[in-house]
Design a protein around this motif. Structure first.
Motif, short mmCIF file in Angstrom:
data_model
loop_
_atom_site.label_atom_id
_atom_site.label_comp_id
_atom_site.label_asym_id
_atom_site.label_seq_id
_atom_site.Cartn_x
_atom_site.Cartn_y
_atom_site.Cartn_z
N UNK A 56 0.71 -1.66 -0.29
CA UNK A 56 -0.11 -0.23 -0.13
C UNK A 56 0.60 1.10 -0.11
N UNK A 57 0.56 2.02 -0.76
CA UNK A 57 1.05 3.77 -0.57
C UNK A 57 0.35 4.41 0.23
N UNK A 58 0.52 4.35 2.00
CA UNK A 58 0.06 5.32 2.72
C UNK A 58 1.07 4.84 3.60
N UNK A 59 0.66 5.46 4.87
CA UNK A 59 0.99 4.77 6.07
C UNK A 59 0.67 5.49 7.24
N UNK A 60 0.75 4.94 8.77
CA UNK A 60 -0.09 4.70 9.27
C UNK A 60 0.07 5.73 10.76
N UNK A 86 6.08 -1.13 14.01
CA UNK A 86 5.27 0.21 12.66
C UNK A 86 6.87 1.66 12.74
N UNK A 87 7.62 1.26 11.62
CA UNK A 87 8.51 2.60 11.24
C UNK A 87 8.32 3.49 10.63
N UNK A 88 8.15 4.90 10.43
CA UNK A 88 7.94 5.07 9.40
C UNK A 88 6.79 5.42 8.56
N UNK A 89 6.09 5.06 10.06
CA UNK A 89 4.06 4.84 9.32
C UNK A 89 3.82 3.28 8.36
N UNK A 90 4.67 2.70 8.32
CA UNK A 90 4.89 1.65 7.60
C UNK A 90 4.94 -0.09 8.80
N UNK A 91 3.79 -0.91 8.66
CA UNK A 91 4.51 -1.99 9.10
C UNK A 91 5.55 -3.27 8.81
#
Length: 130
Positions: A56-60, A86-91
């Motif tokens: 996915x091209x998103x960040x949490x 989660x690092x930099x909004x990515x799992x």
């Protein structure tokens, strides 16, 4: 475990553990749930920990590196832990380990895991356990 294992789709059991962690309420949960739907994994240790790679091209918008964790007892009574990193909004990792570092004898059902959301560093309050 072979550190050079190829990324693959998660098994049903792996996907169920990830979904269980996402049943907890925490910042970034909705974005992570979308990312997990298009996730590839690869084993990184004998306990079953996984390196995660979302497509996915998103960040949490999580507030901590480990926004949610869970624990349940193995057949021998020793606690098994699941931690979602989660690092930099990515799992990036589903870490799985036992308190005594022994081999997991029988992975409990996802529903047996108690969910834990710790408050952000410096925040007052108790961990949310479900």
């Amino acid at each position: 475990m072979n550190q050079q294992a190829q990324f693959r789709k998660p098994t049903q059991a792996e996907q169920a553990l990830l979904q269980r962690l996402l049943e907890a309420e925490f910042p970034g949960k909705e974005q992570l749930a979308q990312m997990v739907q298009v996730m590839l994994v690869r084993p990184i240790d004998k306990a079953g920990s996984l390196e995660l790679r979302t497509q996915a091209n998103t960040r949490a918008t999580v507030v901590k590196r480990i926004p949610v964790e869970a624990e349940a007892k193995d057949k021998d009574g020793i606690t098994i832990h699941l931690l979602l990193h989660v690092v930099d909004g990515r799992p990036t990792e589903l870490e799985i380990f036992k308190d005594d570092s022994s081999r997991i004898k029988h992975m409990p059902l996802p529903s047996a895991f108690e969910l834990i959301v710790l408050p952000p560093a410096g925040a007052r309050g108790q961990a949310d356990r479900r």
